[in-house]
Design a protein around this motif. Structure first.
Motif, mmCIF file in Angstrom:
data_model
loop_
_atom_site.group_PDB
_atom_site.id
_atom_site.type_symbol
_atom_site.label_atom_id
_atom_site.label_comp_id
_atom_site.label_asym_id
_atom_site.label_seq_id
_atom_site.Cartn_x
_atom_site.Cartn_y
_atom_site.Cartn_z
ATOM 1 N N TYR A 123 0.847 -1.206 0.000
ATOM 2 C CA TYR A 123 0.000 0.000 0.000
ATOM 3 C C TYR A 123 0.878 1.251 0.000
ATOM 4 O O TYR A 123 0.672 2.173 -0.809
ATOM 5 C CB TYR A 123 -0.917 -0.021 1.220
ATOM 6 N N GLN A 124 1.868 1.276 0.891
ATOM 7 C CA GLN A 124 2.736 2.447 1.012
ATOM 8 C C GLN A 124 3.510 2.713 -0.273
ATOM 9 O O GLN A 124 3.686 3.855 -0.693
ATOM 10 C CB GLN A 124 3.713 2.259 2.175
ATOM 11 N N SER A 125 3.951 1.641 -0.918
ATOM 12 C CA SER A 125 4.734 1.809 -2.142
ATOM 13 C C SER A 125 3.924 2.422 -3.276
ATOM 14 O O SER A 125 4.495 2.981 -4.221
ATOM 15 C CB SER A 125 5.311 0.461 -2.587
ATOM 16 N N LEU A 126 2.599 2.316 -3.189
ATOM 17 C CA LEU A 126 1.735 2.828 -4.254
ATOM 18 C C LEU A 126 1.287 4.266 -4.009
ATOM 19 O O LEU A 126 0.728 4.895 -4.913
ATOM 20 C CB LEU A 126 0.498 1.929 -4.403
ATOM 21 N N VAL A 127 1.520 4.791 -2.796
ATOM 22 C CA VAL A 127 1.050 6.137 -2.475
ATOM 23 C C VAL A 127 1.749 7.188 -3.332
ATOM 24 O O VAL A 127 1.095 8.050 -3.940
ATOM 25 C CB VAL A 127 1.243 6.441 -0.977
ATOM 26 N N ALA A 128 3.079 7.146 -3.398
ATOM 27 C CA ALA A 128 3.814 8.181 -4.135
ATOM 28 C C ALA A 128 3.479 8.192 -5.622
ATOM 29 O O ALA A 128 3.175 9.267 -6.175
ATOM 30 C CB ALA A 128 5.318 8.013 -3.912
ATOM 31 N N PRO A 129 3.518 7.050 -6.331
ATOM 32 C CA PRO A 129 3.173 7.114 -7.752
ATOM 33 C C PRO A 129 1.718 7.503 -7.995
ATOM 34 O O PRO A 129 1.409 8.147 -9.004
ATOM 35 C CB PRO A 129 3.468 5.694 -8.262
ATOM 36 N N THR A 130 0.820 7.137 -7.076
ATOM 37 C CA THR A 130 -0.583 7.525 -7.240
ATOM 38 C C THR A 130 -0.745 9.021 -7.001
ATOM 39 O O THR A 130 -1.547 9.687 -7.674
ATOM 40 C CB THR A 130 -1.478 6.726 -6.284
ATOM 41 N N THR A 131 0.032 9.578 -6.060
ATOM 42 C CA THR A 131 0.006 11.028 -5.820
ATOM 43 C C THR A 131 0.496 11.774 -7.056
ATOM 44 O O THR A 131 -0.068 12.807 -7.446
ATOM 45 C CB THR A 131 0.880 11.378 -4.601
ATOM 46 N N ASP A 132 1.542 11.257 -7.684
ATOM 47 C CA ASP A 132 2.037 11.874 -8.912
ATOM 48 C C ASP A 132 0.995 11.803 -10.015
ATOM 49 O O ASP A 132 0.801 12.763 -10.774
ATOM 50 C CB ASP A 132 3.322 11.173 -9.361
ATOM 51 N N LEU A 133 0.294 10.682 -10.095
ATOM 52 C CA LEU A 133 -0.766 10.532 -11.093
ATOM 53 C C LEU A 133 -1.887 11.534 -10.828
ATOM 54 O O LEU A 133 -2.447 12.117 -11.769
ATOM 55 C CB LEU A 133 -1.302 9.103 -11.061
ATOM 56 N N ALA A 134 -2.209 11.758 -9.561
ATOM 57 C CA ALA A 134 -3.245 12.735 -9.218
ATOM 58 C C ALA A 134 -2.829 14.145 -9.642
ATOM 59 O O ALA A 134 -3.672 14.937 -10.096
ATOM 60 C CB ALA A 134 -3.516 12.690 -7.715
ATOM 61 N N ARG A 135 -1.548 14.465 -9.490
ATOM 62 C CA ARG A 135 -1.063 15.786 -9.937
ATOM 63 C C ARG A 135 -1.238 15.935 -11.443
ATOM 64 O O ARG A 135 -1.611 17.005 -11.937
ATOM 65 C CB ARG A 135 0.404 15.960 -9.559
ATOM 66 N N ARG A 136 -0.939 14.869 -12.182
ATOM 67 C CA ARG A 136 -1.122 14.912 -13.643
ATOM 68 C C ARG A 136 -2.588 15.111 -13.997
ATOM 69 O O ARG A 136 -2.916 15.804 -14.960
ATOM 70 C CB ARG A 136 -0.584 13.645 -14.288
#
Length: 283
Positions: free
Chosen positions: A266-279
């Protein structure tokens, strides 16, 4: 390279290695006249005979020194055998001006350096699909995407042959071949891993596994459909897309307490998902 009349025969093809991928491509090339299958060489004479029977063309070769020269050589062997097969082929037959290619999704055509040193043009062709049922794949191959890279002269021969059997060749960067293959792992293997985490989390909340699958299916199916229809950024929903990081933190803590390994996922997916949200916000 496709035969168009009696005066334009198809180029000869030798098939080295005849697992599922080699058998399917051999049959399709032969059936569509893209290449004239000449010889089949595998680890045993019996498997070569079975491959010839499946393909419906070609003659069995029991060793590299029995191979005849051919315009094209397909090395449909395991990844760990590509270099050795290329070296053995270069020792056995003249390769100048011929085409040698392999079908690995993870390795580039540079693994065929021995063939290139012997004067061959080299390439790789990776059909993007499962070959678990060769007969079914051969019957339904039309439309299959194939990642291709290699020498321009080799691709000039292979591209029309692939198009003749209904494939859709897609040029890829040879330097990024391993990343290209990892894309398939993300799209298939790791997707299954993430869905398994969802099913186990539902079960941890007291939901029986068959019901958990019913709960997850519409969410997963609709998300996948939106990704392919709209693109990943536009398809993203949920707490991170809304900027609700407090909920994310609570979920992270709860999942980690339930199962530390799944909490790490779960933790490993937070950062890339946050970046996707910014996009998504920028669009």
């Amino acid at each position: 390279m496709r035969a168009t009349d009696a005066e334009t025969p198809a180029a000869s093809l030798n098939l080295i290695g005849a697992g599922h991928v080699g058998r399917v491509l051999g049959r399709l090339f032969a059936q569509h006249g893209a290449f004239a299958l000449q010889q089949v060489l595998t680890r045993s004479v019996d498997s070569a005979r079975q491959a010839v029977a499946f393909i419906g063309a070609g003659q069995v070769a029991s060793a590299y020194d029995q191979l005849l020269p051919a315009a094209v050589h397909l090395l449909a062997v395991g990844d760990d055998q590509i270099v050795a097969a290329s070296e053995a082929l270069a020792r056995a037959v003249p390769l100048r001006d011929s085409v040698v290619f392999h079908c690995s999704g993870a390795l580039a055509s540079d693994r065929l350096q021995a063939a290139r040193d012997a004067g061959a043009l080299v390439a790789s062709v990776h059909p993007v699909r499962s070959f678990a049922d060769p007969a079914a794949v051969a019957a339904q191959f039309a439309g299959t995407f194939c990642g291709v890279e290699g020498d321009a002269g080799a691709l000039a021969v292979l591209t029309p042959a692939l198009q003749a059997i209904g494939a859709q060749p897609v040029p890829i960067d040879a330097a990024a071949k391993t990343v290209y293959h990892a894309a398939a792992v993300f799209a298939s293997n790791y997707l299954v891993t993430v869905l398994d985490a969802a099913l186990r989390a539902y079960q941890a909340a007291g939901i029986p596994e068959p019901v958990a699958r019913q709960l997850a299916q519409p969410l997963a199916s609709e998300s996948m459909a939106n990704v392919f229809r709209l693109g990943a950024a536009a398809a993203l929903s949920g707490p991170i897309a809304r900027g609700d990081m407090a909920t994310v933190a609570r979920q992270q803590q709860a999942v980690s307490q339930w199962d530390p390994d799944t909490g790490a996922l779960y933790q490993s997916l937070v950062a890339p998902t946050t970046d996707l949200a910014r996009r998504k916000q920028r669009k």
